[in-house]
Motif scaffolding. Structure first.
Motif, PDB file in Angstrom:
ATOM      1  N   GLN A   1      35.684  13.111  20.068  1.00 31.04           N
ATOM      2  CA  GLN A   1      35.284  12.452  18.824  1.00 31.04           C
ATOM      3  C   GLN A   1      35.805  13.262  17.644  1.00 31.04           C
ATOM      4  O   GLN A   1      35.528  14.464  17.538  1.00 31.04           O
ATOM      5  CB  GLN A   1      33.764  12.352  18.759  1.00 31.04           C
ATOM      6  N   ASP A   2      36.553  12.612  16.766  1.00 27.59           N
ATOM      7  CA  ASP A   2      37.036  13.264  15.554  1.00 27.59           C
ATOM      8  C   ASP A   2      35.893  13.260  14.544  1.00 27.59           C
ATOM      9  O   ASP A   2      35.447  12.213  14.099  1.00 27.59           O
ATOM     10  CB  ASP A   2      38.252  12.510  15.005  1.00 27.59           C
ATOM     11  N   ASP A   3      35.428  14.439  14.194  1.00 23.53           N
ATOM     12  CA  ASP A   3      34.301  14.588  13.270  1.00 23.53           C
ATOM     13  C   ASP A   3      34.770  15.160  11.934  1.00 23.53           C
ATOM     14  O   ASP A   3      33.974  15.668  11.150  1.00 23.53           O
ATOM     15  CB  ASP A   3      33.258  15.507  13.925  1.00 23.53           C
TER      16      ASP A   3
ATOM     17  N   ARG B   1      33.236  14.343   8.269  1.00 24.25           N
ATOM     18  CA  ARG B   1      31.970  14.984   7.900  1.00 24.25           C
ATOM     19  C   ARG B   1      32.163  16.409   7.400  1.00 24.25           C
ATOM     20  O   ARG B   1      31.247  17.002   6.844  1.00 24.25           O
ATOM     21  CB  ARG B   1      31.021  15.004   9.090  1.00 24.25           C
ATOM     22  N   HIS B   2      33.357  16.972   7.603  1.00 28.40           N
ATOM     23  CA  HIS B   2      33.605  18.370   7.249  1.00 28.40           C
ATOM     24  C   HIS B   2      34.706  18.538   6.210  1.00 28.40           C
ATOM     25  O   HIS B   2      35.106  19.665   5.929  1.00 28.40           O
ATOM     26  CB  HIS B   2      33.967  19.158   8.513  1.00 28.40           C
TER      27      HIS B   2
ATOM     28  N   HIS C   1      38.236  18.830  12.840  1.00 27.74           N
ATOM     29  CA  HIS C   1      36.982  19.096  13.542  1.00 27.74           C
ATOM     30  C   HIS C   1      36.781  18.054  14.644  1.00 27.74           C
ATOM     31  O   HIS C   1      36.853  16.851  14.383  1.00 27.74           O
ATOM     32  CB  HIS C   1      35.795  18.997  12.570  1.00 27.74           C
TER      33      HIS C   1
ATOM     34  N   ASN D   1      34.426  16.980  18.326  1.00 26.64           N
ATOM     35  CA  ASN D   1      33.383  17.129  19.329  1.00 26.64           C
ATOM     36  C   ASN D   1      34.015  16.703  20.653  1.00 26.64           C
ATOM     37  O   ASN D   1      34.541  15.587  20.743  1.00 26.64           O
ATOM     38  CB  ASN D   1      32.187  16.229  19.025  1.00 26.64           C
TER      39      ASN D   1
END
Length: 96
Positions: free
Chosen positions: A27-29, A32-33, A49, A51
Motif C-alpha cells: 500500500q502506497d501511504d 499521508r506523509h 512511504h 505499508n
C-alpha cells in the motif's frame, strides 16, 4: 537499477522474485506523509512511504529483526532513489 515503472511495481517485482511470497500486500501511504521533512527533502513526487505485508517461507526460522533486515537490504536501491519509509508486517509460512 532498471526502471520498470512505478516504485510500487518495482518493489512488488523484486519482492516476488526474491521471496516467492504466498501473500503480499503493498500500500502506497505517501500522500499521508507528503508534509514530512524527510519526504520534502527528497524532492520526491509521491511513492516515498509504503505499508507492506508479506507471508513467505523465506522468513521461516528468522527473527523479526532478521526479516526486516532482509527486506530492507532487498530494497536498498529504492532507498537510495527516494524511498523514505516502510511499515512492514512479515510472517513466515510456519511461524506467523
Amino acid at each position: 537499477m532498471t526502471d520498470t515503472g512505478t516504485r510500487r511495481n518495482r518493489i512488488a517485482a523484486l519482492l516476488e522474485r526474491e521471496l516467492h511470497p504466498s501473500r503480499i500486500e503493498i500500500q502506497d501511504d505517501s500522500a499521508r506523509h507528503a508534509h514530512h521533512a524527510g519526504a520534502r527533502a527528497l524532492g520526491a513526487e509521491g511513492e516515498t512511504h509504503f505499508n507492506i505485508a508479506i507471508t513467505s517461507a523465506k522468513f521461516d526460522g528468522l527473527s523479526r529483526i532478521a526479516r526486516h533486515r532482509l527486506v530492507n537490504d532487498l530494497l536498498a536501491g529504492e532507498f537510495r532513489t527516494g524511498l523514505h519509509a516502510l511499515s512492514l508486517v512479515l510472517h513466515g509460512e510456519k511461524t506467523p
